[in-house]
Design a protein around this motif. Structure first.
Motif, PDB file in Angstrom:
ATOM      1  N   LYS A   1       0.858  -1.187   0.000  1.00 30.59           N
ATOM      2  CA  LYS A   1       0.000   0.000   0.000  1.00 30.59           C
ATOM      3  C   LYS A   1       0.898   1.242   0.000  1.00 30.59           C
ATOM      4  O   LYS A   1       1.983   1.216   0.564  1.00 30.59           O
TER       5      LYS A   1
ATOM      6  N   THR B   1       3.292   0.228 -11.449  1.00 32.28           N
ATOM      7  CA  THR B   1       2.727   0.226 -10.102  1.00 32.28           C
ATOM      8  C   THR B   1       2.185  -1.145  -9.737  1.00 32.28           C
ATOM      9  O   THR B   1       1.709  -1.884 -10.607  1.00 32.28           O
TER      10      THR B   1
ATOM     11  N   PHE C   1       0.229  -1.013  -6.910  1.00 34.05           N
ATOM     12  CA  PHE C   1      -0.877  -0.570  -6.073  1.00 34.05           C
ATOM     13  C   PHE C   1      -2.209  -0.857  -6.755  1.00 34.05           C
ATOM     14  O   PHE C   1      -2.378  -0.580  -7.944  1.00 34.05           O
TER      15      PHE C   1
END
Length: 119
Positions: free
Chosen positions: A32, A115, A117
């Motif tokens: 995160k 990414t 995420f």
């Protein structure tokens, strides 16, 4: 059960629990943004690492990597054009003993190149 055997069992349980928690904290799973250290660095070289990783060497001689980046569709030539000799922003997951060298997110000039995420 005598006191000695009970102490041994409790000690083993505690040792196993501590080892489990230690090794669990060394595994990066679903990072995160708020669990990462953000680092800016100038990339001076990019190369293929072991197990299809992509390694980025910075001007401070640190090496960071995208785990299995080549298997995730990233291309060394494209990355060279986008990030070589440029300052990038890296999100590095924080482990028990500090930030890892694993790249969770890579951006150049607020453009996200890679990414992990989830939205």
């Amino acid at each position: 059960m005598n006191a000695s055997a009970r102490s041994t069992i409790i000690s083993l349980f505690l040792i196993i629990s501590i080892l489990f928690l230690f090794f669990k904290s060394c595994v990066i799973h679903n990072p995160k943004p708020d669990e990462c250290e953000v680092v800016s660095a100038k990339v001076v070289s990019i190369r293929e690492g072991s197990t299809f990783d992509i390694q980025f060497k910075t001007d401070t001689d640190n090496v960071y990597y995208i785990n299995r980046g080549l298997e995730q569709g990233l291309n060394l030539d494209s990355l060279n054009a986008k990030v070589l000799n440029k300052t990038v922003t890296l999100h590095l997951p924080i482990l028990t003993f500090g930030p890892s060298t694993h790249i969770a997110q890579l951006a150049v000039d607020n453009n996200i190149i890679f990414t992990e995420f989830e939205n």
